[in-house]
Design an enzyme around this catalytic site. Structure first.
Site, short mmCIF file in Angstrom:
data_model
loop_
_atom_site.label_atom_id
_atom_site.label_comp_id
_atom_site.label_asym_id
_atom_site.label_seq_id
_atom_site.Cartn_x
_atom_site.Cartn_y
_atom_site.Cartn_z
N HIS A 138 36.40 96.95 87.82
CA HIS A 138 36.43 96.02 88.95
C HIS A 138 37.78 96.18 89.64
CE1 HIS A 138 32.81 94.00 87.47
NE2 HIS A 138 33.36 93.98 86.26
N CYS A 176 29.93 98.16 86.32
CA CYS A 176 29.69 97.25 85.20
C CYS A 176 28.19 97.01 84.97
CB CYS A 176 30.45 95.95 85.43
SG CYS A 176 30.82 95.03 83.92
#
EC number: 6.3.5.13
Length: 242
Positions: A195, A94
């Protein structure tokens, strides 16, 4: 590096560690220990220098301001770039993924210079935020099973000519460009929006990094029943109609 040891560096856990991304370090350590490897782990905070002697560097996600601070300090430090030049493996998630590119949009709405370790540029999306479970097919070159993870980002990441998509989504947004790509990689540097933590859902990613660091083609098998049960659960959930 000895074939029986592995040096793992967790980069800036005080700035970049959202959604349990530190779990990636734990999974990588566990997978290495199961192969009887000696793991030397170093958690490097943002007020410390990045060592250049690591074999695998892991970077997590973070909020916008910590991301900008991390990028500034990594540029100033230069250690991660030198480590990659020495052949180190990097896996980023990310905000960490965006930092490894050429530039991204920071919390001030300005272009922020990245490290240039991946040929990508990240902008800020104008539409809905990319949130939810993802199922994607990892690049066949890497020889890994389908990718499952959780995304939560406003960024849109565009790949340049020397970056390959890490995966192609079946469900989810991935890079947010609308072309079905998710993440990016080159020979030694990997980025993803996933994630989960992503290695708990996809332990074979940890195995891939270990193989690359050790320069081997295969690792001894381990008991994957717990991981496969989690994967099956999340893949089934992601496959359900909205």
């Amino acid at each position: 590096m000895s074939q029986n040891s592995l040096r793992v560096v967790w980069v800036y856990p005080d700035l970049l560690s959202t959604y349990g991304d530190q779990g990636n370090v734990l999974v990588l350590e566990r997978r290495a220990h199961q192969r009887r490897l000696d793991v030397q782990r170093l958690d490097v905070r943002s007020d410390q220098q990045i060592p250049t002697s690591g074999d695998i560097y892991l970077i997590g996600g973070g909020e916008d301001r910590p991301q900008r601070l991390a990028a500034e300090r990594l540029r100033r430090d230069g250690g991660l770039n030198r480590a990659v030049a020495n052949g180190a493996i990097v896996f980023s998630v990310c905000a960490g993924y965006q930092i490894l590119g050429h530039e991204f949009i920071n919390d001030l709405g300005q272009r922020e210079q990245g490290l240039g370790l991946l040929d990508v540029i990240s902008t800020r999306g104008e539409g809905e935020r990319c949130v939810g479970d993802v199922l994607a097919d990892i690049d066949p070159q890497l020889g890994l099973p389908p990718l499952t993870g959780f995304e939560n980002h406003q960024g849109v990441t565009h790949l340049g000519p020397t970056a390959r998509p890490f995966a192609r989504v079946r469900f989810g947004k991935g890079n947010g460009t609308g072309d079905g790509t998710e993440g990016a990689f080159n020979e030694t540097v990997f980025g993803t929006y996933m994630h989960g933590p992503v290695m708990a859902r996809n332990p074979h990613i940890a195995d891939l990094l270990i193989k690359l660091a050790l320069d081997v083609n295969a690792l001894p098998p381990v008991d994957d029943r717990w991981y496969e049960a989690l994967r099956d659960e999340r893949i089934a959930a992601a496959s359900q109609p909205a």
